[in-house]
Design a protein around this motif. Structure first.
Motif, PDB file in Angstrom:
ATOM      1  N   VAL A 190       0.847  -1.205   0.000  1.00 56.71           N
ATOM      2  CA  VAL A 190       0.000   0.000   0.000  1.00 56.71           C
ATOM      3  C   VAL A 190       0.876   1.248   0.000  1.00 56.71           C
ATOM      4  CG1 VAL A 190      -1.616   1.355   1.422  1.00 56.71           C
ATOM      5  CG2 VAL A 190      -2.024  -1.094   1.071  1.00 56.71           C
ATOM      6  N   LEU A 191       1.921   1.250   0.849  1.00 54.88           N
ATOM      7  CA  LEU A 191       2.757   2.458   0.921  1.00 54.88           C
ATOM      8  C   LEU A 191       3.540   2.655  -0.386  1.00 54.88           C
ATOM      9  CD1 LEU A 191       3.848   2.268   4.662  1.00 54.88           C
ATOM     10  CD2 LEU A 191       2.087   3.720   3.634  1.00 54.88           C
ATOM     11  N   ARG A 192       3.868   1.560  -1.054  1.00 55.18           N
ATOM     12  CA  ARG A 192       4.589   1.649  -2.331  1.00 55.18           C
ATOM     13  C   ARG A 192       3.682   2.139  -3.462  1.00 55.18           C
ATOM     14  NH1 ARG A 192       6.081  -3.363  -2.437  1.00 55.18           N
ATOM     15  NH2 ARG A 192       4.581  -4.135  -3.977  1.00 55.18           N
ATOM     16  N   GLU A 193       2.496   1.557  -3.569  1.00 53.46           N
ATOM     17  CA  GLU A 193       1.614   1.852  -4.720  1.00 53.46           C
ATOM     18  C   GLU A 193       0.689   3.045  -4.485  1.00 53.46           C
ATOM     19  OE1 GLU A 193       2.236   0.508  -7.389  1.00 53.46           O
ATOM     20  OE2 GLU A 193       3.168  -1.423  -6.933  1.00 53.46           O
ATOM     21  N   VAL A 194       0.267   3.224  -3.236  1.00 57.74           N
ATOM     22  CA  VAL A 194      -0.705   4.288  -2.941  1.00 57.74           C
ATOM     23  C   VAL A 194      -0.041   5.450  -2.206  1.00 57.74           C
ATOM     24  CG1 VAL A 194      -2.906   4.771  -1.748  1.00 57.74           C
ATOM     25  CG2 VAL A 194      -2.530   2.513  -2.750  1.00 57.74           C
ATOM     26  N   GLY A 195       1.007   5.140  -1.419  1.00 55.94           N
ATOM     27  CA  GLY A 195       1.656   6.170  -0.612  1.00 55.94           C
ATOM     28  C   GLY A 195       0.806   6.468   0.613  1.00 55.94           C
ATOM     29  N   THR A 196       0.953   7.698   1.142  1.00 58.95           N
ATOM     30  CA  THR A 196       0.185   8.040   2.347  1.00 58.95           C
ATOM     31  C   THR A 196      -1.003   8.939   1.997  1.00 58.95           C
ATOM     32  OG1 THR A 196       1.737   9.843   2.705  1.00 58.95           O
ATOM     33  CG2 THR A 196       2.099   7.824   3.997  1.00 58.95           C
ATOM     34  N   GLY A 197      -1.171   9.222   0.695  1.00 57.27           N
ATOM     35  CA  GLY A 197      -2.297  10.078   0.271  1.00 57.27           C
ATOM     36  C   GLY A 197      -3.574   9.276   0.078  1.00 57.27           C
ATOM     37  N   ASN A 198      -4.554   9.913  -0.575  1.00 55.26           N
ATOM     38  CA  ASN A 198      -5.838   9.246  -0.766  1.00 55.26           C
ATOM     39  C   ASN A 198      -5.743   8.113  -1.783  1.00 55.26           C
ATOM     40  OD1 ASN A 198      -6.976  10.985   0.966  1.00 55.26           O
ATOM     41  ND2 ASN A 198      -8.109  12.179  -0.546  1.00 55.26           N
ATOM     42  N   PRO A 199      -6.216   6.909  -1.433  1.00 56.13           N
ATOM     43  CA  PRO A 199      -6.268   5.841  -2.440  1.00 56.13           C
ATOM     44  C   PRO A 199      -7.205   6.235  -3.586  1.00 56.13           C
ATOM     45  CG  PRO A 199      -6.623   4.959  -0.214  1.00 56.13           C
ATOM     46  CD  PRO A 199      -6.659   6.452  -0.099  1.00 56.13           C
ATOM     47  N   SER A 200      -6.836   5.832  -4.817  1.00 55.69           N
ATOM     48  CA  SER A 200      -7.698   6.120  -5.973  1.00 55.69           C
ATOM     49  C   SER A 200      -7.965   4.811  -6.711  1.00 55.69           C
ATOM     50  CB  SER A 200      -6.990   7.083  -6.922  1.00 55.69           C
ATOM     51  OG  SER A 200      -5.912   6.403  -7.523  1.00 55.69           O
ATOM     52  N   GLY A 201      -8.938   4.844  -7.628  1.00 61.46           N
ATOM     53  CA  GLY A 201      -9.247   3.648  -8.412  1.00 61.46           C
ATOM     54  C   GLY A 201      -7.993   3.120  -9.102  1.00 61.46           C
ATOM     55  N   ASP A 202      -7.153   4.049  -9.624  1.00 60.01           N
ATOM     56  CA  ASP A 202      -5.957   3.627 -10.364  1.00 60.01           C
ATOM     57  C   ASP A 202      -4.954   2.908  -9.470  1.00 60.01           C
ATOM     58  OD1 ASP A 202      -6.793   4.451 -12.724  1.00 60.01           O
ATOM     59  OD2 ASP A 202      -5.678   6.359 -12.768  1.00 60.01           O
ATOM     60  N   ASN A 203      -4.596   3.560  -8.323  1.00 61.02           N
ATOM     61  CA  ASN A 203      -3.556   2.901  -7.520  1.00 61.02           C
ATOM     62  C   ASN A 203      -4.075   1.685  -6.756  1.00 61.02           C
ATOM     63  OD1 ASN A 203      -4.603   4.276  -5.241  1.00 61.02           O
ATOM     64  ND2 ASN A 203      -3.209   6.001  -5.586  1.00 61.02           N
ATOM     65  N   LEU A 204      -5.371   1.662  -6.453  1.00 58.94           N
ATOM     66  CA  LEU A 204      -5.908   0.451  -5.800  1.00 58.94           C
ATOM     67  C   LEU A 204      -5.846  -0.741  -6.762  1.00 58.94           C
ATOM     68  CD1 LEU A 204      -9.035   1.805  -3.859  1.00 58.94           C
ATOM     69  CD2 LEU A 204      -6.846   1.096  -2.905  1.00 58.94           C
ATOM     70  N   GLY A 205      -5.977  -0.448  -8.052  1.00 64.30           N
ATOM     71  CA  GLY A 205      -5.912  -1.502  -9.071  1.00 64.30           C
ATOM     72  C   GLY A 205      -4.538  -2.169  -9.123  1.00 64.30           C
ATOM     73  N   LYS A 206      -3.518  -1.517  -8.542  1.00 66.74           N
ATOM     74  CA  LYS A 206      -2.162  -2.099  -8.587  1.00 66.74           C
ATOM     75  C   LYS A 206      -1.865  -2.989  -7.383  1.00 66.74           C
ATOM     76  CE  LYS A 206      -0.279   1.762 -11.148  1.00 66.74           C
ATOM     77  NZ  LYS A 206       0.208   3.114 -10.914  1.00 66.74           N
ATOM     78  N   LEU A 207      -2.831  -3.103  -6.460  1.00 64.35           N
ATOM     79  CA  LEU A 207      -2.558  -3.868  -5.232  1.00 64.35           C
ATOM     80  C   LEU A 207      -2.774  -5.369  -5.461  1.00 64.35           C
ATOM     81  CD1 LEU A 207      -4.230  -1.517  -2.597  1.00 64.35           C
ATOM     82  CD2 LEU A 207      -1.853  -1.569  -3.365  1.00 64.35           C
ATOM     83  N   LYS A 208      -1.744  -6.006  -6.014  1.00 68.74           N
ATOM     84  CA  LYS A 208      -1.866  -7.413  -6.394  1.00 68.74           C
ATOM     85  C   LYS A 208      -1.935  -8.332  -5.159  1.00 68.74           C
ATOM     86  CE  LYS A 208       0.209 -10.957  -9.124  1.00 68.74           C
ATOM     87  NZ  LYS A 208       1.395 -11.650  -9.408  1.00 68.74           N
ATOM     88  N   GLU A 209      -1.053  -8.073  -4.190  1.00 66.56           N
ATOM     89  CA  GLU A 209      -1.031  -8.946  -3.003  1.00 66.56           C
ATOM     90  C   GLU A 209      -2.300  -8.767  -2.181  1.00 66.56           C
ATOM     91  OE1 GLU A 209       2.743  -8.941  -0.941  1.00 66.56           O
ATOM     92  OE2 GLU A 209       3.382 -10.322  -2.521  1.00 66.56           O
ATOM     93  N   MET A 210      -2.806  -7.543  -2.164  1.00 70.29           N
ATOM     94  CA  MET A 210      -4.073  -7.279  -1.453  1.00 70.29           C
ATOM     95  C   MET A 210      -5.194  -8.120  -2.084  1.00 70.29           C
ATOM     96  SD  MET A 210      -5.750  -5.129   0.678  1.00 70.29           S
ATOM     97  CE  MET A 210      -5.176  -3.443   0.700  1.00 70.29           C
ATOM     98  N   THR A 211      -5.230  -8.150  -3.426  1.00 64.17           N
ATOM     99  CA  THR A 211      -6.268  -8.938  -4.113  1.00 64.17           C
ATOM    100  C   THR A 211      -6.122 -10.415  -3.748  1.00 64.17           C
ATOM    101  OG1 THR A 211      -6.026  -7.374  -5.916  1.00 64.17           O
ATOM    102  CG2 THR A 211      -7.314  -9.336  -6.399  1.00 64.17           C
ATOM    103  N   MET A 212      -4.867 -10.898  -3.699  1.00 59.79           N
ATOM    104  CA  MET A 212      -4.643 -12.304  -3.349  1.00 59.79           C
ATOM    105  C   MET A 212      -5.154 -12.602  -1.943  1.00 59.79           C
ATOM    106  SD  MET A 212      -0.794 -12.470  -4.976  1.00 59.79           S
ATOM    107  CE  MET A 212      -0.097 -13.355  -3.624  1.00 59.79           C
ATOM    108  N   VAL A 213      -4.856 -11.702  -1.003  1.00 66.64           N
ATOM    109  CA  VAL A 213      -5.292 -11.924   0.386  1.00 66.64           C
ATOM    110  C   VAL A 213      -6.822 -11.891   0.485  1.00 66.64           C
ATOM    111  CG1 VAL A 213      -5.333 -10.867   2.697  1.00 66.64           C
ATOM    112  CG2 VAL A 213      -3.167 -11.155   1.492  1.00 66.64           C
ATOM    113  N   LEU A 214      -7.455 -10.956  -0.223  1.00 64.60           N
ATOM    114  CA  LEU A 214      -8.934 -10.884  -0.171  1.00 64.60           C
ATOM    115  C   LEU A 214      -9.547 -12.160  -0.745  1.00 64.60           C
ATOM    116  CD1 LEU A 214      -9.509  -7.148  -1.199  1.00 64.60           C
ATOM    117  CD2 LEU A 214      -9.873  -8.141   1.059  1.00 64.60           C
ATOM    118  N   HIS A 215      -8.974 -12.672  -1.820  1.00 68.09           N
ATOM    119  CA  HIS A 215      -9.496 -13.923  -2.389  1.00 68.09           C
ATOM    120  C   HIS A 215      -9.305 -15.094  -1.419  1.00 68.09           C
ATOM    121  CE1 HIS A 215      -9.413 -12.193  -6.698  1.00 68.09           C
ATOM    122  NE2 HIS A 215     -10.646 -12.274  -6.256  1.00 68.09           N
TER     123      HIS A 215
END
Ligand code: HEM
Length: 352
Positions: A190-215
């Motif tokens: 999250v800190l790498r792809e989104v940083g500390t600012g507001n998450p957006s549709g674009d940067n949330l789409g890059k969270l591959k490990e997050m998607t794996m964990v949710l699945h």
């Protein structure tokens, strides 16, 4: 939509941030399951009804009470005609049904009256817009759904859309508390792809490990336990022949832990099985049934995944978390799979 989801999440966790900052250790005990229930209700109210979300929340509370009444009387013996008697429970039910209907009617009518440049870009607005669009793409004055049908659609959004996602978030936080190394991996992502600012549709789409964990959370602790179907012809499934017109109950938890399908580690938390996508995670492509498959599959699955990522990214940006010593592990069937005694979690501010 992501903006709304993120801003609702920031509101909820902003309150916890303030409270935690007042404690010298930067910690706060949170009933996480309850917190995310309120949050997902808030998100569905905002995304379904836009500026009318406060009325939406009123409708939501009435519907939740009705749901509780329905669940509590599920195992009662059904005596014919009993539902028409003015018992205390029936009168409460009628009052809530009336309130739910009138609140939703009020939201829908005011939207129809203020059409102007369109009905708005929330779920209700999009539905009303679709109801006045002809098959050729033109406009018609009459709505193609009746008022009752629109009302039922609104109820379905609430019913299907808030509890399931809050349960997904609850079990995800449970798993990340039990497996801190994965919590840290997701925070780094999250800190790498989104940083500390507001998450957006674009940067949330890059969270591959997050998607794996949710699945993986959906596989091990999927909110929807059973799906029901009726056979429309005689069918053969494996070694079983099911005659026409029979009810079939599909139990997702059993299929999700089947070692023949998922491998020897089927009972273990291993998000890497989803590294190459859902279709390649098991020995058969449609093994993950958390959102069901086929024509009646969950219509809100992309919405739910986006919502879960928005909330998890917001939490991971600010807090680390562990299970409270009072947590008791007791997943229970309340129509959906829920922790029987809730999920108390100790949340700690990252920068303390
Ligand atoms: C993690 C979250 C969610 C899970 C696990 C989930 C799961 C499911 C499942 C398993 C079904 C199919 C039921 C069946 O086949 O009998 C379903 C249907 C449905 N879901 Fe979801 N759902 C989630 C979130 C949502 C959200 C956020 C919405 C709406 C905003 C939504 C709207 C619906 C609707 C309308 C249907 C009925 C579709 C139809 O019958 O055609 N769901 N969901």
């Amino acid at each position: 939509m992501t903006k709304t989801m993120v801003s609702c999440a920031q509101c909820t966790f902003g309150v916890f941030e303030e409270q935690a900052a007042k404690n010298t250790n930067g910690e706060i005990l949170v009933e996480f399951d309850k917190a995310v229930q309120g949050l997902t209700a808030d998100i569905i109210s905002h995304t379904a009804f836009g500026s009318s979300y406060k009325l939406g929340m009123e409708a939501f509370h009435a519907q939740k009470e009705l749901q509780a009444i329905a669940i509590s009387s599920l195992l009662n013996v059904q005596i014919p005609g009993f539902s028409y008697l003015p018992t205390r429970r029936n009168r409460l039910k009628w009052m809530l049904e009336k309130k739910l209907r009138s609140t939703l009617m009020c939201i829908i009518n005011s939207r129809l009256a203020s059409r102007g440049s369109g009905y708005g870009n929330d779920l209700l607005g999009l539905m009303l817009e679709a109801c006045t669009t002809t098959e050729q793409g033109g406009k018609q004055e009459q709505l193609s759904l009746s008022m009752d049908e629109i009302l039922h659609e609104c109820k379905t959004f609430f019913f299907a859309g808030y509890e399931t996602t809050s349960i997904l978030l609850t079990w995800t936080v449970f798993l990340l508390s039990v497996y801190p190394e994965w919590q840290e991996r997701l925070r780094e992502e999250v800190l790498r792809e989104v940083g500390t600012g507001n998450p957006s549709g674009d940067n949330l789409g890059k969270l591959k490990e997050m998607t794996m964990v949710l699945h993986e959370a959906l596989r091990l602790y999927g909110p929807a336990l059973f799906m029901q179907r009726k056979t429309i012809t005689d069918m053969v499934v494996g070694a079983i022949t099911i005659p026409k017109d029979h009810a079939v109950v599909i139990g997702a938890p059993f299929m999700h832990r089947d070692k023949k399908v998922w491998g020897e580690d089927a009972d273990q938390f291993n998000p890497t099985r989803f590294a190459n996508g859902v279709a390649r995670a098991a020995k058969v492509p449609h093994a993950l049934l958390a959102f069901s498959i086929g024509p009646r599959a969950c219509i809100g699955q992309n919405f739910a995944m986006l919502e879960a990522k928005s909330v998890m990214a917001t939490v991971l940006q600010k807090f680390s978390f562990t299970l409270s010593p009072t947590y008791v592990h007791a997943p229970a069937d309340f129509l959906t799979l829920q922790p029987k005694f809730g999920l108390p979690v100790v949340m700690k501010l990252l920068d303390v």
